[in-house]
Motif scaffolding. Structure first.
Motif, PDB file in Angstrom:
ATOM      1  N   ASP A   1      40.227  37.876   5.412  1.00  0.00           N
ATOM      2  CA  ASP A   1      39.030  37.465   6.149  1.00  0.00           C
ATOM      3  C   ASP A   1      38.569  38.559   7.096  1.00  0.00           C
ATOM      4  O   ASP A   1      37.373  38.826   7.221  1.00  0.00           O
ATOM      5  CB  ASP A   1      39.310  36.175   6.935  1.00  0.00           C
ATOM      6  CG  ASP A   1      39.376  34.949   6.048  1.00  0.00           C
ATOM      7  OD1 ASP A   1      39.049  35.072   4.848  1.00  0.00           O
ATOM      8  OD2 ASP A   1      39.750  33.871   6.537  1.00  0.00           O
ATOM      9  N   GLY A   2      39.518  39.200   7.778  1.00  0.00           N
ATOM     10  CA  GLY A   2      39.159  40.283   8.689  1.00  0.00           C
ATOM     11  C   GLY A   2      38.513  41.447   7.976  1.00  0.00           C
ATOM     12  O   GLY A   2      37.508  42.005   8.443  1.00  0.00           O
ATOM     13  N   VAL A   3      39.079  41.826   6.836  1.00  0.00           N
ATOM     14  CA  VAL A   3      38.521  42.942   6.065  1.00  0.00           C
ATOM     15  C   VAL A   3      37.123  42.601   5.567  1.00  0.00           C
ATOM     16  O   VAL A   3      36.218  43.451   5.573  1.00  0.00           O
ATOM     17  CB  VAL A   3      39.454  43.308   4.890  1.00  0.00           C
ATOM     18  CG1 VAL A   3      38.769  44.274   3.933  1.00  0.00           C
ATOM     19  CG2 VAL A   3      40.747  43.924   5.410  1.00  0.00           C
ATOM     20  N   LYS A   4      36.933  41.363   5.115  1.00  0.00           N
ATOM     21  CA  LYS A   4      35.592  40.934   4.681  1.00  0.00           C
ATOM     22  C   LYS A   4      34.572  41.119   5.796  1.00  0.00           C
ATOM     23  O   LYS A   4      33.475  41.655   5.587  1.00  0.00           O
ATOM     24  CB  LYS A   4      35.617  39.446   4.273  1.00  0.00           C
ATOM     25  CG  LYS A   4      36.173  39.153   2.915  1.00  0.00           C
ATOM     26  CD  LYS A   4      36.063  37.657   2.657  1.00  0.00           C
ATOM     27  CE  LYS A   4      36.700  37.261   1.348  1.00  0.00           C
ATOM     28  NZ  LYS A   4      36.604  35.796   1.116  1.00  0.00           N
ATOM     29  N   ILE A   5      34.935  40.667   6.987  1.00  0.00           N
ATOM     30  CA  ILE A   5      34.011  40.733   8.117  1.00  0.00           C
ATOM     31  C   ILE A   5      33.686  42.178   8.466  1.00  0.00           C
ATOM     32  O   ILE A   5      32.518  42.546   8.649  1.00  0.00           O
ATOM     33  CB  ILE A   5      34.604  39.993   9.329  1.00  0.00           C
ATOM     34  CG1 ILE A   5      34.703  38.494   9.033  1.00  0.00           C
ATOM     35  CG2 ILE A   5      33.764  40.230  10.575  1.00  0.00           C
ATOM     36  CD1 ILE A   5      35.493  37.703  10.058  1.00  0.00           C
ATOM     37  N   VAL A   6      34.714  43.017   8.565  1.00  0.00           N
ATOM     38  CA  VAL A   6      34.501  44.417   8.957  1.00  0.00           C
ATOM     39  C   VAL A   6      33.707  45.165   7.892  1.00  0.00           C
ATOM     40  O   VAL A   6      32.816  45.960   8.212  1.00  0.00           O
ATOM     41  CB  VAL A   6      35.848  45.114   9.224  1.00  0.00           C
ATOM     42  CG1 VAL A   6      35.658  46.600   9.458  1.00  0.00           C
ATOM     43  CG2 VAL A   6      36.531  44.491  10.439  1.00  0.00           C
ATOM     44  N   ALA A   7      34.020  44.924   6.629  1.00  0.00           N
ATOM     45  CA  ALA A   7      33.284  45.601   5.552  1.00  0.00           C
ATOM     46  C   ALA A   7      31.804  45.248   5.609  1.00  0.00           C
ATOM     47  O   ALA A   7      30.932  46.103   5.379  1.00  0.00           O
ATOM     48  CB  ALA A   7      33.870  45.212   4.198  1.00  0.00           C
ATOM     49  N   ALA A   8      31.498  43.996   5.927  1.00  0.00           N
ATOM     50  CA  ALA A   8      30.098  43.574   5.990  1.00  0.00           C
ATOM     51  C   ALA A   8      29.372  44.170   7.188  1.00  0.00           C
ATOM     52  O   ALA A   8      28.136  44.221   7.205  1.00  0.00           O
ATOM     53  CB  ALA A   8      30.022  42.054   6.056  1.00  0.00           C
ATOM     54  N   LEU A   9      30.116  44.636   8.193  1.00  0.00           N
ATOM     55  CA  LEU A   9      29.484  45.199   9.387  1.00  0.00           C
ATOM     56  C   LEU A   9      29.097  46.666   9.215  1.00  0.00           C
ATOM     57  O   LEU A   9      28.343  47.201  10.038  1.00  0.00           O
ATOM     58  CB  LEU A   9      30.432  45.064  10.593  1.00  0.00           C
ATOM     59  CG  LEU A   9      30.668  43.641  11.088  1.00  0.00           C
ATOM     60  CD1 LEU A   9      31.740  43.636  12.163  1.00  0.00           C
ATOM     61  CD2 LEU A   9      29.378  43.027  11.614  1.00  0.00           C
ATOM     62  N   ILE A  10      29.590  47.313   8.180  1.00  0.00           N
ATOM     63  CA  ILE A  10      29.262  48.732   7.973  1.00  0.00           C
ATOM     64  C   ILE A  10      27.753  48.949   7.856  1.00  0.00           C
ATOM     65  O   ILE A  10      27.192  49.851   8.498  1.00  0.00           O
ATOM     66  CB  ILE A  10      30.024  49.286   6.745  1.00  0.00           C
ATOM     67  CG1 ILE A  10      31.520  49.363   7.068  1.00  0.00           C
ATOM     68  CG2 ILE A  10      29.491  50.665   6.350  1.00  0.00           C
ATOM     69  CD1 ILE A  10      32.384  49.833   5.920  1.00  0.00           C
ATOM     70  N   PRO A  11      27.015  48.135   7.063  1.00  0.00           N
ATOM     71  CA  PRO A  11      25.550  48.313   7.047  1.00  0.00           C
ATOM     72  C   PRO A  11      24.910  48.091   8.408  1.00  0.00           C
ATOM     73  O   PRO A  11      23.896  48.723   8.731  1.00  0.00           O
ATOM     74  CB  PRO A  11      25.082  47.258   6.033  1.00  0.00           C
ATOM     75  CG  PRO A  11      26.266  46.978   5.179  1.00  0.00           C
ATOM     76  CD  PRO A  11      27.443  47.125   6.087  1.00  0.00           C
ATOM     77  N   VAL A  12      25.479  47.200   9.216  1.00  0.00           N
ATOM     78  CA  VAL A  12      24.939  46.960  10.554  1.00  0.00           C
ATOM     79  C   VAL A  12      25.086  48.218  11.404  1.00  0.00           C
ATOM     80  O   VAL A  12      24.160  48.611  12.130  1.00  0.00           O
ATOM     81  CB  VAL A  12      25.648  45.765  11.226  1.00  0.00           C
ATOM     82  CG1 VAL A  12      25.123  45.551  12.642  1.00  0.00           C
ATOM     83  CG2 VAL A  12      25.449  44.500  10.391  1.00  0.00           C
TER      84      VAL A  12
ATOM     85  N   ALA B   1      28.164  44.253  16.425  1.00  0.00           N
ATOM     86  CA  ALA B   1      29.132  44.685  15.415  1.00  0.00           C
ATOM     87  C   ALA B   1      30.487  45.003  16.046  1.00  0.00           C
ATOM     88  O   ALA B   1      31.535  44.684  15.469  1.00  0.00           O
ATOM     89  CB  ALA B   1      28.590  45.905  14.672  1.00  0.00           C
ATOM     90  N   ILE B   2      30.485  45.619  17.230  1.00  0.00           N
ATOM     91  CA  ILE B   2      31.743  45.934  17.907  1.00  0.00           C
ATOM     92  C   ILE B   2      32.471  44.651  18.298  1.00  0.00           C
ATOM     93  O   ILE B   2      33.684  44.518  18.099  1.00  0.00           O
ATOM     94  CB  ILE B   2      31.484  46.808  19.151  1.00  0.00           C
ATOM     95  CG1 ILE B   2      31.011  48.203  18.726  1.00  0.00           C
ATOM     96  CG2 ILE B   2      32.748  46.927  20.010  1.00  0.00           C
ATOM     97  CD1 ILE B   2      30.562  49.082  19.875  1.00  0.00           C
ATOM     98  N   ILE B   3      31.735  43.705  18.864  1.00  0.00           N
ATOM     99  CA  ILE B   3      32.345  42.430  19.263  1.00  0.00           C
ATOM    100  C   ILE B   3      32.945  41.719  18.054  1.00  0.00           C
ATOM    101  O   ILE B   3      34.082  41.237  18.092  1.00  0.00           O
ATOM    102  CB  ILE B   3      31.291  41.534  19.950  1.00  0.00           C
ATOM    103  CG1 ILE B   3      30.877  42.133  21.293  1.00  0.00           C
ATOM    104  CG2 ILE B   3      31.843  40.122  20.154  1.00  0.00           C
ATOM    105  CD1 ILE B   3      29.650  41.475  21.906  1.00  0.00           C
ATOM    106  N   ILE B   4      32.186  41.659  16.962  1.00  0.00           N
ATOM    107  CA  ILE B   4      32.674  40.966  15.769  1.00  0.00           C
ATOM    108  C   ILE B   4      33.852  41.705  15.158  1.00  0.00           C
ATOM    109  O   ILE B   4      34.806  41.090  14.661  1.00  0.00           O
ATOM    110  CB  ILE B   4      31.532  40.789  14.753  1.00  0.00           C
ATOM    111  CG1 ILE B   4      30.467  39.847  15.325  1.00  0.00           C
ATOM    112  CG2 ILE B   4      32.055  40.227  13.434  1.00  0.00           C
ATOM    113  CD1 ILE B   4      29.254  39.685  14.434  1.00  0.00           C
ATOM    114  N   THR B   5      33.828  43.039  15.204  1.00  0.00           N
ATOM    115  CA  THR B   5      34.952  43.821  14.677  1.00  0.00           C
ATOM    116  C   THR B   5      36.235  43.500  15.422  1.00  0.00           C
ATOM    117  O   THR B   5      37.290  43.279  14.815  1.00  0.00           O
ATOM    118  CB  THR B   5      34.661  45.325  14.793  1.00  0.00           C
ATOM    119  OG1 THR B   5      33.535  45.660  13.977  1.00  0.00           O
ATOM    120  CG2 THR B   5      35.858  46.144  14.337  1.00  0.00           C
ATOM    121  N   CYS B   6      36.160  43.491  16.748  1.00  0.00           N
ATOM    122  CA  CYS B   6      37.349  43.174  17.539  1.00  0.00           C
ATOM    123  C   CYS B   6      37.759  41.720  17.329  1.00  0.00           C
ATOM    124  O   CYS B   6      38.959  41.403  17.319  1.00  0.00           O
ATOM    125  CB  CYS B   6      37.075  43.463  19.013  1.00  0.00           C
ATOM    126  SG  CYS B   6      36.850  45.231  19.370  1.00  0.00           S
TER     127      CYS B   6
END
Length: 322
Positions: free
Chosen positions: A254-265, A221-226
Protein backbone atom coordinates in the motif's frame (compact mmCIF):
# COMPACT_ATOMS: atom_id res chain seq x y z
CA UNK A 1 -20.17 -46.51 -23.12
CA UNK A 2 -17.68 -48.13 -25.47
CA UNK A 3 -15.11 -45.83 -27.04
CA UNK A 4 -16.35 -46.49 -30.57
CA UNK A 5 -19.91 -45.56 -29.68
CA UNK A 6 -18.70 -42.47 -27.83
CA UNK A 7 -16.79 -41.31 -30.94
CA UNK A 8 -19.65 -42.12 -33.31
CA UNK A 9 -22.12 -40.20 -31.17
CA UNK A 10 -20.01 -37.00 -30.97
CA UNK A 11 -17.77 -37.07 -34.04
CA UNK A 12 -19.99 -34.88 -36.21
CA UNK A 13 -20.21 -32.22 -33.51
CA UNK A 14 -16.43 -32.22 -32.90
CA UNK A 15 -15.67 -31.86 -36.59
CA UNK A 16 -18.10 -28.97 -36.85
CA UNK A 17 -16.35 -27.22 -33.96
CA UNK A 18 -12.95 -27.92 -35.47
CA UNK A 19 -13.73 -26.44 -38.88
CA UNK A 20 -16.24 -23.71 -38.01
CA UNK A 21 -14.27 -20.48 -37.35
CA UNK A 22 -17.29 -18.17 -37.66
CA UNK A 23 -19.07 -19.07 -34.42
CA UNK A 24 -20.25 -16.15 -32.30
CA UNK A 25 -19.32 -15.68 -28.65
CA UNK A 26 -22.29 -17.56 -27.25
CA UNK A 27 -21.75 -20.49 -29.61
CA UNK A 28 -18.05 -20.61 -28.81
CA UNK A 29 -18.76 -20.65 -25.09
CA UNK A 30 -21.34 -23.41 -25.51
CA UNK A 31 -18.97 -25.46 -27.66
CA UNK A 32 -16.16 -25.04 -25.17
CA UNK A 33 -18.38 -26.18 -22.28
CA UNK A 34 -19.46 -29.29 -24.17
CA UNK A 35 -15.87 -30.08 -25.19
CA UNK A 36 -14.70 -29.83 -21.60
CA UNK A 37 -17.41 -32.26 -20.54
CA UNK A 38 -16.50 -34.67 -23.35
CA UNK A 39 -12.81 -34.35 -22.46
CA UNK A 40 -13.51 -35.10 -18.80
CA UNK A 41 -15.50 -38.20 -19.82
CA UNK A 42 -12.74 -39.38 -22.17
CA UNK A 43 -10.04 -38.88 -19.53
CA UNK A 44 -12.10 -40.93 -17.09
CA UNK A 45 -12.90 -43.89 -19.32
CA UNK A 46 -10.28 -43.76 -22.12
CA UNK A 47 -7.25 -42.08 -20.48
CA UNK A 48 -4.64 -43.40 -22.91
CA UNK A 49 -6.74 -43.11 -26.07
CA UNK A 50 -6.02 -40.95 -29.10
CA UNK A 51 -9.51 -39.44 -28.82
CA UNK A 52 -8.56 -38.04 -25.41
CA UNK A 53 -5.50 -36.40 -26.92
CA UNK A 54 -7.59 -35.02 -29.79
CA UNK A 55 -10.24 -33.54 -27.49
CA UNK A 56 -7.58 -32.02 -25.25
CA UNK A 57 -5.94 -30.29 -28.23
CA UNK A 58 -9.28 -29.06 -29.57
CA UNK A 59 -10.38 -27.71 -26.19
CA UNK A 60 -7.01 -26.00 -25.73
CA UNK A 61 -7.32 -24.29 -29.10
CA UNK A 62 -10.76 -22.92 -28.28
CA UNK A 63 -9.60 -21.83 -24.84
CA UNK A 64 -6.76 -19.85 -26.39
CA UNK A 65 -9.08 -18.31 -28.96
CA UNK A 66 -11.26 -17.05 -26.12
CA UNK A 67 -8.63 -15.81 -23.68
CA UNK A 68 -5.30 -15.30 -25.43
CA UNK A 69 -6.25 -12.24 -27.42
CA UNK A 70 -8.88 -10.95 -25.03
CA UNK A 71 -8.41 -7.27 -24.25
CA UNK A 72 -8.70 -6.14 -20.68
CA UNK A 73 -11.87 -4.12 -20.17
CA UNK A 74 -9.73 -1.37 -18.67
CA UNK A 75 -6.11 -0.39 -19.03
CA UNK A 76 -4.10 -1.40 -15.96
CA UNK A 77 -2.76 2.10 -15.41
CA UNK A 78 -6.25 3.55 -15.70
CA UNK A 79 -7.57 0.93 -13.26
CA UNK A 80 -4.80 1.83 -10.82
CA UNK A 81 -5.60 5.54 -10.98
CA UNK A 82 -9.38 5.13 -10.97
CA UNK A 83 -9.78 2.31 -8.47
CA UNK A 84 -6.72 0.74 -6.81
CA UNK A 85 -5.06 3.89 -5.50
CA UNK A 86 -8.29 5.56 -4.25
CA UNK A 87 -9.23 2.35 -2.41
CA UNK A 88 -5.78 2.25 -0.83
CA UNK A 89 -6.06 5.87 0.29
CA UNK A 90 -9.53 5.27 1.73
CA UNK A 91 -8.28 2.19 3.57
CA UNK A 92 -5.28 4.04 5.05
CA UNK A 93 -6.82 7.49 5.53
CA UNK A 94 -6.27 7.54 9.30
CA UNK A 95 -2.50 7.37 8.91
CA UNK A 96 -2.53 10.02 6.18
CA UNK A 97 -4.73 12.24 8.33
CA UNK A 98 -2.31 11.76 11.23
CA UNK A 99 0.56 12.90 8.97
CA UNK A 100 -1.41 16.01 8.05
CA UNK A 101 -1.93 16.73 11.74
CA UNK A 102 1.82 16.44 12.32
CA UNK A 103 2.42 18.96 9.54
CA UNK A 104 -0.03 21.48 11.01
CA UNK A 105 1.42 21.18 14.52
CA UNK A 106 5.07 21.48 13.52
CA UNK A 107 4.38 24.23 10.98
CA UNK A 108 2.87 26.20 13.86
CA UNK A 109 5.90 25.39 16.01
CA UNK A 110 8.23 26.73 13.33
CA UNK A 111 6.18 29.87 12.72
CA UNK A 112 5.71 30.85 16.36
CA UNK A 113 9.27 29.87 17.34
CA UNK A 114 10.55 32.27 14.67
CA UNK A 115 8.18 34.91 16.03
CA UNK A 116 9.58 34.53 19.55
CA UNK A 117 13.26 34.07 18.67
CA UNK A 118 14.63 36.35 15.95
CA UNK A 119 17.61 34.04 15.39
CA UNK A 120 15.45 30.94 14.82
CA UNK A 121 14.95 31.57 11.09
CA UNK A 122 18.72 31.70 10.54
CA UNK A 123 19.21 28.55 12.59
CA UNK A 124 16.69 26.67 10.48
CA UNK A 125 17.26 28.11 6.99
CA UNK A 126 20.91 29.16 7.22
CA UNK A 127 22.54 32.59 7.09
CA UNK A 128 23.25 32.47 3.36
CA UNK A 129 19.65 31.88 2.33
CA UNK A 130 18.27 34.44 4.78
CA UNK A 131 20.78 37.12 3.69
CA UNK A 132 19.99 36.52 0.02
CA UNK A 133 16.23 36.70 0.66
CA UNK A 134 16.51 39.89 2.70
CA UNK A 135 18.58 41.47 -0.06
CA UNK A 136 15.93 40.48 -2.63
CA UNK A 137 13.22 41.99 -0.40
CA UNK A 138 15.19 45.24 -0.07
CA UNK A 139 15.52 45.40 -3.88
CA UNK A 140 11.77 44.87 -4.38
CA UNK A 141 12.08 41.30 -5.71
CA UNK A 142 11.31 39.17 -2.65
CA UNK A 143 10.89 35.92 -4.57
CA UNK A 144 13.68 36.38 -7.06
CA UNK A 145 15.23 33.13 -5.87
CA UNK A 146 12.80 31.35 -8.19
CA UNK A 147 14.14 33.20 -11.24
CA UNK A 148 17.88 32.66 -10.86
CA UNK A 149 18.10 29.38 -12.79
CA UNK A 150 16.92 28.44 -16.26
CA UNK A 151 13.33 27.09 -16.10
CA UNK A 152 14.08 23.68 -17.61
CA UNK A 153 17.16 23.05 -15.46
CA UNK A 154 15.32 24.19 -12.37
CA UNK A 155 12.40 21.87 -13.17
CA UNK A 156 14.64 18.82 -13.61
CA UNK A 157 16.76 19.53 -10.53
CA UNK A 158 13.82 20.14 -8.21
CA UNK A 159 11.84 17.21 -9.58
CA UNK A 160 14.67 14.70 -9.11
CA UNK A 161 15.62 16.08 -5.71
CA UNK A 162 12.07 15.97 -4.37
CA UNK A 163 11.40 12.47 -5.70
CA UNK A 164 14.65 11.09 -4.27
CA UNK A 165 14.20 12.80 -0.90
CA UNK A 166 10.62 11.63 -0.52
CA UNK A 167 11.44 8.05 -1.47
CA UNK A 168 14.06 8.18 1.30
CA UNK A 169 11.46 9.56 3.72
CA UNK A 170 9.15 6.71 2.81
CA UNK A 171 11.63 3.85 3.24
CA UNK A 172 12.83 5.26 6.56
CA UNK A 173 9.32 4.58 7.77
CA UNK A 174 10.07 0.85 8.00
CA UNK A 175 11.23 1.58 11.58
CA UNK A 176 7.69 1.91 12.98
CA UNK A 177 7.16 4.99 10.82
CA UNK A 178 9.00 7.17 13.34
CA UNK A 179 11.78 8.44 11.00
CA UNK A 180 9.18 9.41 8.39
CA UNK A 181 7.23 11.45 10.91
CA UNK A 182 10.40 13.06 12.27
CA UNK A 183 11.39 14.05 8.73
CA UNK A 184 7.94 15.54 8.17
CA UNK A 185 8.24 17.44 11.45
CA UNK A 186 11.59 18.95 10.42
CA UNK A 187 10.25 19.97 7.02
CA UNK A 188 7.17 21.50 8.63
CA UNK A 189 9.26 23.56 11.04
CA UNK A 190 11.39 24.84 8.14
CA UNK A 191 8.29 25.83 6.18
CA UNK A 192 6.83 27.58 9.20
CA UNK A 193 10.04 29.55 9.72
CA UNK A 194 10.20 30.32 5.99
CA UNK A 195 6.68 31.73 6.04
CA UNK A 196 7.41 33.87 9.09
CA UNK A 197 10.49 35.34 7.40
CA UNK A 198 8.22 36.94 4.79
CA UNK A 199 5.44 37.64 7.28
CA UNK A 200 7.85 39.71 9.40
CA UNK A 201 8.45 41.94 6.35
CA UNK A 202 4.75 42.38 5.65
CA UNK A 203 4.82 39.85 2.80
CA UNK A 204 2.95 36.97 4.44
CA UNK A 205 0.02 36.95 2.01
CA UNK A 206 2.35 37.38 -0.97
CA UNK A 207 4.43 34.42 0.23
CA UNK A 208 1.36 32.24 0.57
CA UNK A 209 0.09 33.07 -2.91
CA UNK A 210 3.52 32.78 -4.53
CA UNK A 211 5.01 29.76 -2.79
CA UNK A 212 1.81 27.75 -2.83
CA UNK A 213 1.69 27.98 -6.63
CA UNK A 214 3.95 24.95 -6.55
CA UNK A 215 3.96 24.31 -2.81
CA UNK A 216 0.35 23.19 -2.55
CA UNK A 217 1.05 20.09 -4.66
CA UNK A 218 4.56 19.65 -3.30
CA UNK A 219 3.58 19.86 0.38
CA UNK A 220 0.62 17.57 -0.15
CA UNK A 221 2.88 14.98 -1.77
CA UNK A 222 5.43 15.25 1.05
CA UNK A 223 2.75 14.83 3.72
CA UNK A 224 1.23 11.83 1.95
CA UNK A 225 4.68 10.29 1.38
CA UNK A 226 5.50 10.45 5.07
CA UNK A 227 2.02 9.11 5.81
CA UNK A 228 2.78 6.18 3.48
CA UNK A 229 5.97 5.56 5.47
CA UNK A 230 3.83 5.46 8.60
CA UNK A 231 1.48 3.00 6.91
CA UNK A 232 4.38 0.70 6.11
CA UNK A 233 6.07 1.00 9.51
CA UNK A 234 3.01 0.47 11.68
CA UNK A 235 1.26 -2.21 9.63
CA UNK A 236 2.80 -5.08 11.57
CA UNK A 237 1.89 -3.43 14.89
CA UNK A 238 -1.80 -3.51 14.02
CA UNK A 239 -2.24 -6.70 11.98
CA UNK A 240 -5.92 -7.19 12.77
CA UNK A 241 -6.87 -10.77 11.91
CA UNK A 242 -3.84 -11.25 9.65
CA UNK A 243 -0.46 -12.66 10.53
CA UNK A 244 2.08 -9.93 11.27
CA UNK A 245 4.26 -10.77 8.28
CA UNK A 246 1.25 -10.69 5.96
CA UNK A 247 0.17 -7.36 7.49
CA UNK A 248 3.68 -5.98 6.88
CA UNK A 249 3.57 -7.15 3.26
CA UNK A 250 0.23 -5.42 2.78
CA UNK A 251 1.56 -2.26 4.40
CA UNK A 252 4.59 -2.19 2.12
CA UNK A 253 2.42 -2.75 -0.96
CA UNK A 254 0.00 0.00 0.00
CA UNK A 255 2.82 2.40 0.83
CA UNK A 256 4.60 1.75 -2.45
CA UNK A 257 1.35 2.26 -4.37
CA UNK A 258 0.82 5.63 -2.72
CA UNK A 259 4.39 6.85 -3.24
CA UNK A 260 4.52 5.67 -6.85
CA UNK A 261 1.33 7.59 -7.60
CA UNK A 262 2.85 10.76 -6.12
CA UNK A 263 5.72 10.89 -8.62
CA UNK A 264 3.57 12.67 -11.27
CA UNK A 265 2.47 15.12 -8.57
CA UNK A 266 6.10 15.95 -7.82
CA UNK A 267 6.77 16.35 -11.54
CA UNK A 268 3.91 18.83 -11.97
CA UNK A 269 4.85 20.73 -8.79
CA UNK A 270 8.46 21.05 -9.98
CA UNK A 271 7.27 22.18 -13.41
CA UNK A 272 5.19 24.94 -11.83
CA UNK A 273 8.11 25.97 -9.63
CA UNK A 274 10.50 26.08 -12.58
CA UNK A 275 8.27 27.71 -15.19
CA UNK A 276 5.45 29.53 -13.36
CA UNK A 277 6.51 30.65 -9.87
CA UNK A 278 9.27 32.82 -11.32
CA UNK A 279 6.47 35.01 -12.72
CA UNK A 280 5.23 35.83 -9.22
CA UNK A 281 4.29 39.34 -10.32
CA UNK A 282 1.56 37.93 -12.57
CA UNK A 283 -1.99 39.27 -12.03
CA UNK A 284 -3.51 38.03 -8.77
CA UNK A 285 -6.54 36.37 -10.45
CA UNK A 286 -4.15 34.20 -12.49
CA UNK A 287 -2.25 33.11 -9.36
CA UNK A 288 -5.48 32.40 -7.53
CA UNK A 289 -6.75 30.42 -10.52
CA UNK A 290 -3.69 28.14 -10.41
CA UNK A 291 -4.06 27.74 -6.66
CA UNK A 292 -7.75 26.93 -7.03
CA UNK A 293 -7.04 24.30 -9.69
CA UNK A 294 -4.35 22.63 -7.56
CA UNK A 295 -6.49 22.79 -4.44
CA UNK A 296 -9.54 21.38 -6.22
CA UNK A 297 -7.48 18.46 -7.53
CA UNK A 298 -6.09 17.68 -4.08
CA UNK A 299 -9.45 17.86 -2.33
CA UNK A 300 -11.20 15.80 -5.01
CA UNK A 301 -8.63 13.07 -5.72
CA UNK A 302 -7.08 12.60 -2.28
CA UNK A 303 -10.12 13.27 -0.05
CA UNK A 304 -13.51 12.99 -1.76
CA UNK A 305 -12.95 10.52 -4.59
CA UNK A 306 -11.37 7.72 -2.49
CA UNK A 307 -14.43 7.55 -0.24
CA UNK A 308 -16.74 7.59 -3.26
CA UNK A 309 -14.88 4.63 -4.74
CA UNK A 310 -14.84 2.82 -1.38
CA UNK A 311 -18.60 3.33 -0.98
CA UNK A 312 -19.24 2.01 -4.50
CA UNK A 313 -17.04 -1.01 -3.76
CA UNK A 314 -19.00 -1.80 -0.58
CA UNK A 315 -22.27 -1.62 -2.51
CA UNK A 316 -20.90 -3.90 -5.22
CA UNK A 317 -19.79 -6.48 -2.66
CA UNK A 318 -23.10 -6.31 -0.83
CA UNK A 319 -24.96 -6.90 -4.11
CA UNK A 320 -22.70 -9.87 -4.85
CA UNK A 321 -23.49 -11.60 -1.58
CA UNK A 322 -27.25 -11.04 -1.78
Amino acid sequence: MREGLFIKKNKEHWEKIEHDRSANADETASNFTRLVNDLAYAKTFYPGSKITTYLNALASRIYLSIYQNRKDPENRLAAFVRRDLPLTIARRYKMLLFAFGVFVIFFSVGFFSAMQDKTFVRQVLGDGYVDMTEQNIAEGNPFDVYAQTSPFLMWIQIMLNNIIVCIMYFFRGVLLGIPSILALGRESIRIGAFEYMFYSHGLGADAVVTVLLHGLLELTAIIITCGAGLVMGTSWLFPGTRRRFKALQDGVKDGVKIVAALIPVFMVAAFIEGFVTRHYKMPLPMSLGILAACGAFIVWYFILYPFQVAAAERKRRAATYE
